[in-house]
Design a protein around this motif. Structure first.
Motif, PDB file in Angstrom:
ATOM      1  N   VAL A  18     -46.543 -78.295  53.427  1.00  0.00           N
ATOM      2  CA  VAL A  18     -47.868 -77.912  52.978  1.00  0.00           C
ATOM      3  C   VAL A  18     -47.748 -77.198  51.641  1.00  0.00           C
ATOM      4  O   VAL A  18     -47.017 -76.219  51.526  1.00  0.00           O
ATOM      5  CB  VAL A  18     -48.564 -77.012  54.006  1.00  0.00           C
ATOM      6  CG1 VAL A  18     -49.999 -76.747  53.574  1.00  0.00           C
ATOM      7  CG2 VAL A  18     -48.543 -77.666  55.375  1.00  0.00           C
ATOM      8  N   GLU A  19     -48.467 -77.681  50.655  1.00  0.00           N
ATOM      9  CA  GLU A  19     -48.345 -77.221  49.271  1.00  0.00           C
ATOM     10  C   GLU A  19     -46.855 -77.205  48.935  1.00  0.00           C
ATOM     11  O   GLU A  19     -46.092 -77.967  49.498  1.00  0.00           O
ATOM     12  CB  GLU A  19     -49.009 -75.861  49.106  1.00  0.00           C
ATOM     13  CG  GLU A  19     -50.475 -75.918  49.545  1.00  0.00           C
ATOM     14  CD  GLU A  19     -51.408 -75.054  48.744  1.00  0.00           C
ATOM     15  OE1 GLU A  19     -51.147 -73.866  48.643  1.00  0.00           O
ATOM     16  OE2 GLU A  19     -52.415 -75.583  48.235  1.00  0.00           O
ATOM     17  N   THR A  20     -46.443 -76.372  47.992  1.00  0.00           N
ATOM     18  CA  THR A  20     -44.998 -76.235  47.800  1.00  0.00           C
ATOM     19  C   THR A  20     -44.585 -74.966  48.502  1.00  0.00           C
ATOM     20  O   THR A  20     -44.913 -73.881  48.041  1.00  0.00           O
ATOM     21  CB  THR A  20     -44.629 -76.149  46.306  1.00  0.00           C
ATOM     22  OG1 THR A  20     -45.164 -77.292  45.675  1.00  0.00           O
ATOM     23  CG2 THR A  20     -43.121 -76.144  46.126  1.00  0.00           C
ATOM     24  N   LEU A  24     -48.033 -84.280  55.278  1.00  0.00           N
ATOM     25  CA  LEU A  24     -47.553 -83.928  53.942  1.00  0.00           C
ATOM     26  C   LEU A  24     -48.731 -83.650  53.023  1.00  0.00           C
ATOM     27  O   LEU A  24     -49.683 -84.426  52.971  1.00  0.00           O
ATOM     28  CB  LEU A  24     -46.728 -85.075  53.356  1.00  0.00           C
ATOM     29  CG  LEU A  24     -45.539 -85.578  54.190  1.00  0.00           C
ATOM     30  CD1 LEU A  24     -45.031 -86.904  53.641  1.00  0.00           C
ATOM     31  CD2 LEU A  24     -44.438 -84.543  54.205  1.00  0.00           C
ATOM     32  N   ASP A  25     -48.657 -82.542  52.301  1.00  0.00           N
ATOM     33  CA  ASP A  25     -49.703 -82.223  51.335  1.00  0.00           C
ATOM     34  C   ASP A  25     -49.101 -82.385  49.940  1.00  0.00           C
ATOM     35  O   ASP A  25     -48.300 -81.572  49.509  1.00  0.00           O
ATOM     36  CB  ASP A  25     -50.184 -80.788  51.572  1.00  0.00           C
ATOM     37  CG  ASP A  25     -51.425 -80.458  50.750  1.00  0.00           C
ATOM     38  OD1 ASP A  25     -52.076 -81.395  50.268  1.00  0.00           O
ATOM     39  OD2 ASP A  25     -51.730 -79.261  50.612  1.00  0.00           O
ATOM     40  N   GLU A  26     -49.496 -83.417  49.260  1.00  0.00           N
ATOM     41  CA  GLU A  26     -48.968 -83.731  47.927  1.00  0.00           C
ATOM     42  C   GLU A  26     -47.445 -83.602  47.844  1.00  0.00           C
ATOM     43  O   GLU A  26     -46.917 -82.768  47.098  1.00  0.00           O
ATOM     44  CB  GLU A  26     -49.629 -82.823  46.888  1.00  0.00           C
ATOM     45  CG  GLU A  26     -51.122 -83.090  46.791  1.00  0.00           C
ATOM     46  CD  GLU A  26     -51.753 -82.331  45.629  1.00  0.00           C
ATOM     47  OE1 GLU A  26     -51.157 -82.359  44.548  1.00  0.00           O
ATOM     48  OE2 GLU A  26     -52.823 -81.746  45.814  1.00  0.00           O
ATOM     49  N   PRO A  27     -46.749 -84.443  48.595  1.00  0.00           N
ATOM     50  CA  PRO A  27     -45.292 -84.282  48.689  1.00  0.00           C
ATOM     51  C   PRO A  27     -44.549 -84.489  47.378  1.00  0.00           C
ATOM     52  O   PRO A  27     -43.444 -83.982  47.223  1.00  0.00           O
ATOM     53  CB  PRO A  27     -44.887 -85.350  49.703  1.00  0.00           C
ATOM     54  CG  PRO A  27     -45.975 -86.356  49.652  1.00  0.00           C
ATOM     55  CD  PRO A  27     -47.224 -85.584  49.378  1.00  0.00           C
ATOM     56  N   LYS A  52     -58.803 -81.129  51.287  1.00  0.00           N
ATOM     57  CA  LYS A  52     -57.612 -81.752  51.881  1.00  0.00           C
ATOM     58  C   LYS A  52     -56.635 -80.697  52.390  1.00  0.00           C
ATOM     59  O   LYS A  52     -56.212 -80.727  53.550  1.00  0.00           O
ATOM     60  CB  LYS A  52     -56.906 -82.644  50.854  1.00  0.00           C
ATOM     61  CG  LYS A  52     -57.795 -83.726  50.262  1.00  0.00           C
ATOM     62  CD  LYS A  52     -57.042 -84.578  49.259  1.00  0.00           C
ATOM     63  CE  LYS A  52     -56.546 -83.834  48.034  1.00  0.00           C
ATOM     64  NZ  LYS A  52     -57.636 -83.273  47.189  1.00  0.00           N
ATOM     65  N   THR A  53     -56.277 -79.778  51.506  1.00  0.00           N
ATOM     66  CA  THR A  53     -55.310 -78.755  51.908  1.00  0.00           C
ATOM     67  C   THR A  53     -55.873 -77.901  53.046  1.00  0.00           C
ATOM     68  O   THR A  53     -55.154 -77.550  53.983  1.00  0.00           O
ATOM     69  CB  THR A  53     -54.930 -77.871  50.706  1.00  0.00           C
ATOM     70  OG1 THR A  53     -54.339 -78.710  49.708  1.00  0.00           O
ATOM     71  CG2 THR A  53     -53.931 -76.801  51.086  1.00  0.00           C
ATOM     72  N   THR A  54     -57.160 -77.612  52.955  1.00  0.00           N
ATOM     73  CA  THR A  54     -57.778 -76.811  54.020  1.00  0.00           C
ATOM     74  C   THR A  54     -57.652 -77.529  55.364  1.00  0.00           C
ATOM     75  O   THR A  54     -57.281 -76.925  56.372  1.00  0.00           O
ATOM     76  CB  THR A  54     -59.258 -76.552  53.686  1.00  0.00           C
ATOM     77  OG1 THR A  54     -59.332 -75.948  52.392  1.00  0.00           O
ATOM     78  CG2 THR A  54     -59.893 -75.632  54.693  1.00  0.00           C
TER      79      THR A  54
HETATM   80 MG   LIG Z   1     -54.637 -79.265  47.906  1.00  0.00          MG
END
Ligand SMILES: [Mg+2]
Ligand SMILES: Nc1ncnc2c1ncn2[C@@H]1O[C@H](COP(=O)(O)OP(=O)(O)OP(=O)(O)O)[C@@H](O)[C@H]1O
Lengths: 286, 311
Positions: B83-85, B159-162, B43-45
């Motif tokens: 993205v991420e924190t 948003l990545d894990e907001p 996902k993050t990638t």
């Molecule tokens: Mg991730």
């Protein structure tokens, strides 16, 4: 075309700034970093201490001085200031975006890596310029107070050369910063390179090897102090008899001014092009 | 009509390891797309490629019709992302950070001033607007991160894990912000591990594992498709081996286990009809049912069954 209209409204009808405008924005906020960080303050404090020390030494010496002669005493420390400036303002300029994760904030913006690089470089060079110009200003003022005679153009030539050496050293620092994985490593490598490694290589090539190291950046940077001597020094060879039948030859080479200007410009351009290539390809990993 | 996010045969190869593997997906305009998958699914990638932080090994990723791998500046013109924190420049305050990013995005000074105040209000950081970010806690930084993502009212928000790193109240607040975004017609693409959050705010979901697409569709249709649900039952009787033995013979009941003195749970094949029938079956074998409910969320059950299949 309906679609485009809807989008324009959504984004407040805003157009993106040009690359150059964004470069200026990056530089502006990066300068703020230096103004608020301890680095600029630290280097200015070192600068002030050195200025006080040299002023005390020159002021208490009995020999009569010319204005240029006084300033020459100060110029001896300029290359160390440049090494410090390149380290503190350039060594981690790029790598810190990756290591301290601020890149997660900056890179998703509609701004080219070239604008980010140019903006950061402009602000770092600006900070370096501030340090050098202040230093020369104090040196010139001290020369005018403590020395006899007039101020020669050589002083301004020295300032110009120091700015050029500052820019090319900064470019090399940016190159290191765009390659290295960690900020600390980048800072240390930048400092060691200019303080130690380049000097060693240059003397191996020159004093011992007998080849004029005109292509070395630190050698070219030496012009900023030699330009203060009148006449400009010329290359010499010295032989010593260390034992019967055994002699030791050492070479004293001096950089030529125009060639050195070319060399410093070449370093600056090449290092920044490489820094850009590495920065552009670099991925925001962890 | 171009969809806001179109990913086409996207692949990311980390030295032989395929973090994203031939992934294609489309996020329709004005949808709120949940991007799900287990840890390491990619996902993050994927999101980093969309936001110009990683290059793609092959494939394309279009934002508002522009391939971000070719022209990131134009592609990201109308996008906001967390993205991420992210970390912030410690020497800047939230207000200055918003000014910096706003200026990069072409906002006027008045625009930045007005929107800056609004978004800091939205994420409840007004009191901190003029304090240097250096010493902010993770959750406070995450709030500022969300504020900067919506500052310029972008048409697409990624948003990545907001809600990661937020306290329970912070999570609820962010969920409220997200719900508001939904009302305001943004297109949102959001990765999350919190299935209740996803089920609450998302209209669509896409589920990936090992960098590959497993399933995508509207939340409603996927939840309807969930073929196995987990049922929790409380009864008056003590749960004995004999009792469980009887229950296990009922239609569609699998993975039965005791869950305390008077409780047990099982998985049940089939839809709502099967669920209703199972309750009558339990009563018909003499159980005094105190409570009978589906455990967790429908989306969670679906997620579990799809992930299990892909392992
Ligand atoms: Mg991730
Ligand atoms: N820079 C990298 N180099 C090598 N492998 C990487 C790199 N970044 C990610 N990976 C690998 O790619 C895979 C996908 O990682 P990714 O961060 O995209 O997962 P994710 O779905 O976001 O997981 P999580 O839910 O834990 O955040 C992981 O196996 C990870 O180890």
């Amino acid at each position: 075309m309906m679609e485009a209209n809807v989008e324009a409204v959504k984004n407040g009808g805003r157009a993106l700034p040009s690359d150059l405008q964004q470069t200026v924005v990056v530089a502006k906020y990066d300068i703020m970093k230096y103004l608020r960080s301890r680095r600029l303050l630290g280097i200015l404090i070192i600068e002030a201490l050195v200025l006080v020390l040299i002023t005390a030494l020159v002021g208490t010496s009995e020999r009569p001085h010319t204005v240029d002669g006084v300033i020459e005493q100060y110029v001896g420390f300029v290359s160390i200031l440049i090494v410090l400036g390149a380290t503190l303002f350039g060594g981690d300029a790029i790598v810190s975006e990756y290591q301290s994760r601020t890149g997660f904030l900056l890179f998703p913006n509609p701004v080219r890596k070239s604008s980010i690089l140019a903006g950061k470089f402009a602000s770092s060079v600006g900070a370096m310029g501030l340090v050098l110009v202040t230093y020369y200003a104090v040196a010139i003022a001290a020369g005018l107070v403590m020395g006899d005679g007039g101020l020669s153009d050589r002083v301004f030539a020295s300032l110009g050369l120091s700015l050029l050496y500052g820019i090319s050293a900064m470019a090399v620092a940016f190159l290191i910063s765009s390659i290295m994985k960690g900020s600390t490593g980048a800072l240390i490598l930048t400092f060691a390179l200019f303080f130690l490694i380049l000097n060693i290589i240059t003397s191996l090539i020159g004093q011992l090897g007998g080849t004029k190291p005109w292509f070395m950046i630190d050698f070219a940077g030496g012009t900023l102090s030699y330009i203060m001597s009148d006449p400009y020094p010329v290359d010499t060879t010295m032989s010593f008899e260390i034992a019967p039948g055994q002699s030791f030859t050492t070479y004293l080479f001096y950089p030529e001014v125009y060639l050195s200007i070319g060399v410093m410009v070449a370093y600056a351009v090449a290092a920044m092009v490489l820094a850009y290539i590495f920065f552009r390809r670099r991925e925001m990993a962890a | 009509m171009t969809e806001p996010i179109v990913i086409n045969k996207l692949t990311k190869d980390f030295g032989g390891f395929m973090a994203v593997d031939d992934l294609s997906l489309t996020v329709p305009r004005r949808s709120f797309m949940g991007f799900l998958g287990p840890n390491g699914a990619g996902k993050t990638t994927t999101i980093k490629i969309l936001t110009n932080m990683l290059s793609a090994s092959s494939g394309e990723a279009y934002l508002n019709g522009v391939d971000v791998t070719k022209d990131p500046k134009a592609a990201l013109a109308n996008v906001g992302a967390v993205v991420e924190t992210p970390e912030f420049y410690p020497f800047l305050t939230p207000r200055e950070t918003l000014s910096y990013l706003g200026e990069l995005r072409g906002m006027s000074r008045q625009d930045i001033e007005r929107r800056g105040r609004e978004v800091l209000e939205t994420v409840k950081m007004t009191d901190w607007a003029d304090k240097r970010i250096g010493k902010f806690s993770k959750g406070m930084k995450q709030r500022v991160a969300i504020a900067q993502a919506i500052l310029h009212e972008p048409s697409v928000i990624i948003l990545d894990e907001p809600t990661s790193g937020l306290d329970p109240r912070g999570m609820v607040e962010v969920r409220e912000i997200l719900t508001e975004l939904k009302r305001a017609d943004y297109t949102v693409f959001m990765s999350s591990h919190l299935l209740n959050e996803v089920q609450e705010v998302c209209t669509d979901v896409v589920l990936i594992d090992h960098g590959k697409l497993l399933r995508s569709g509207s939340v409603a249709s996927l939840v309807g498709q969930a073929s196995v649900r987990r049922i929790e039952v409380a009864v008056l009787q003590k749960v004995s081996g004999e009792l469980l033995n009887k229950v296990s013979k009922l239609d569609g009941v699998t993975e039965l286990r005791a869950a305390g003195e008077n409780q047990f749970m099982f998985s049940l094949k089939g839809g709502v009809e099967a669920q209703s029938k199972a309750l009558m079956d339990l009563q018909s074998i003499g159980l005094n049912v105190v409570s009978y409910k589906e455990s967790g969320l429908a989306l969670e059950s679906l997620y579990m069954s799809l992930i299990k299949d892909s392992r």
